[in-house]
Write an enzyme that holds these catalytic residues in place. Structure first.
Site, PDB file in Angstrom:
ATOM      1  N   GLY A 101       3.977   9.947 -14.907  1.00 61.69           N
ATOM      2  CA  GLY A 101       4.407   9.973 -13.170  1.00 61.69           C
ATOM      3  C   GLY A 101       5.470  10.309 -12.867  1.00 61.69           C
ATOM      4  CB  THR A 136       6.163   1.677  -8.693  1.00 58.08           C
ATOM      5  OG1 THR A 136       4.880   2.892  -9.391  1.00 58.08           O
ATOM      6  CG2 THR A 136       7.334   2.028  -8.391  1.00 58.08           C
TER       7      THR A 136
END
Lengths: 131, 185
Positions: free
Chosen positions: A31, A1
């Site tokens: 997510g 990320t």
């Protein structure tokens, strides 16, 4: 990320996050990153980007929690981050970056490490990996 | 303060015995990402442009789990997510389950600025990308050896665990009413 938050010369705040998700994730698991208010959030008070265990970050509605805590407590960015990372989330679950409307910058985590960096118009510039 | 910029490349357990050369490479990449954003903000550019360009830089860097270098799903593919939000207007754009867009953050910004919605998912997000001028790639573009090996390890751990536990122990813990403490909801 990966994530980025910014305050521009017009005083406008923006937040962004992008991710490949979780290794071996199954069957359409989503997510925190694309969930506005959880992994990515910006208000007139603060811009926030989260990283870590997506399920826990979503359940804490993390980005919005920081903004609301600052607005309604009221509290500083540092106090709001401390509340989220040490009272709401468990150790090892998340890292966050944020910038508030005054240009106060924050890089904080309850994990052992986070790839991170910050810079501003007053020449504060820093890159870090571990605590 | 005229402008301010903060970035991250992911959090978690990052091995302390990382080779010096790798450590330096990560630090150099983070420094370069900062430079991308500094140039925009110093020049009076918008925070949205800074966020999009910095994240595009990081998505193109195979070291980070976003864009090229994304991790593998259970099925051996790549499904990417991205979101962007402007604080002053409180407008946002998000895409999830993206498979063929090189820079998901740019598509998320298009959702925010050119659609009446906030989020597009999976096949719908791909169809929206068909209507926009956004760079497309095939799934091989996202491949990196390192993430492939991590995926193979995860699959092996899954198999090992299921053979040890067997199916009976993999059922969800009993609901609270049955004395379990696992959260449902």
């Amino acid at each position: 990320t990966v994530g980025c938050v910014a305050l521009d010369k017009e005083g406008k705040l923006a937040a962004g996050t992008s991710t490949g998700g979780m290794t071996n994730k199954k069957y359409g698991r989503v997510g925190d990153v694309p969930v506005i208010g959880a992994g990515t959030y910006a208000s007139d008070v603060v811009a926030v980007s989260m990283t870590g265990w997506g399920e826990r970050i979503m359940e804490a509605v993390s980005g919005h929690t920081v903004s609301a805590y600052m607005k309604h407590k009221p509290a500083s960015l540092e106090e709001a981050a401390d509340y989220l990372l040490r009272e709401v989330l468990e150790p090892g679950e998340a890292g966050m970056i944020a910038v508030d409307r005054y240009g106060n910058m924050l890089m904080d985590m309850n994990t052992p490490g986070m790839f991170r960096g910050m810079s501003d118009s007053e020449d504060h510039r820093e890159v870090a990996i571990w605590k | 303060k005229d402008w301010a910029l903060v970035i991250h490349g992911g959090a978690g357990v990052i091995s302390q015995d990382m080779a010096d050369s790798v450590r330096q490479a990560y630090r150099a990449d983070l420094g370069e990402a900062l430079s991308v954003g500094e140039e925009i903000l110093k020049g009076g550019g918008s925070s949205l442009d800074a966020v999009e360009q910095v994240i595009t830089f990081l998505e193109d860097n195979p070291r980070f789990n976003a864009g090229k270098g994304a991790v593998f799903t259970h099925d051996g593919g790549h499904e990417l997510d991205a979101a962007i939000m402007a604080g002053d207007s409180r407008t946002a754009g998000a895409v999830t389950g993206i498979r063929t867009v090189k820079n998901p953050i740019s598509l998320a910004r298009m959702v925010m600025e050119h659609s009446e919605h906030v989020m597009f998912a999976g096949e719908g997000a791909e169809r929206y990308a068909d209507e926009r001028d956004v760079e497309r790639v095939n799934q091989d573009y996202f491949y990196t050896e390192r993430r492939y090996r991590a995926w193979r390890r995860a699959i092996k751990e899954d198999e090992a665990q299921s053979s040890v536990l067997g199916d009976k122990d993999r059922s969800p813990a009993p609901a609270p009413s049955e004395g379990g403490d696992r959260k449902f909801g």
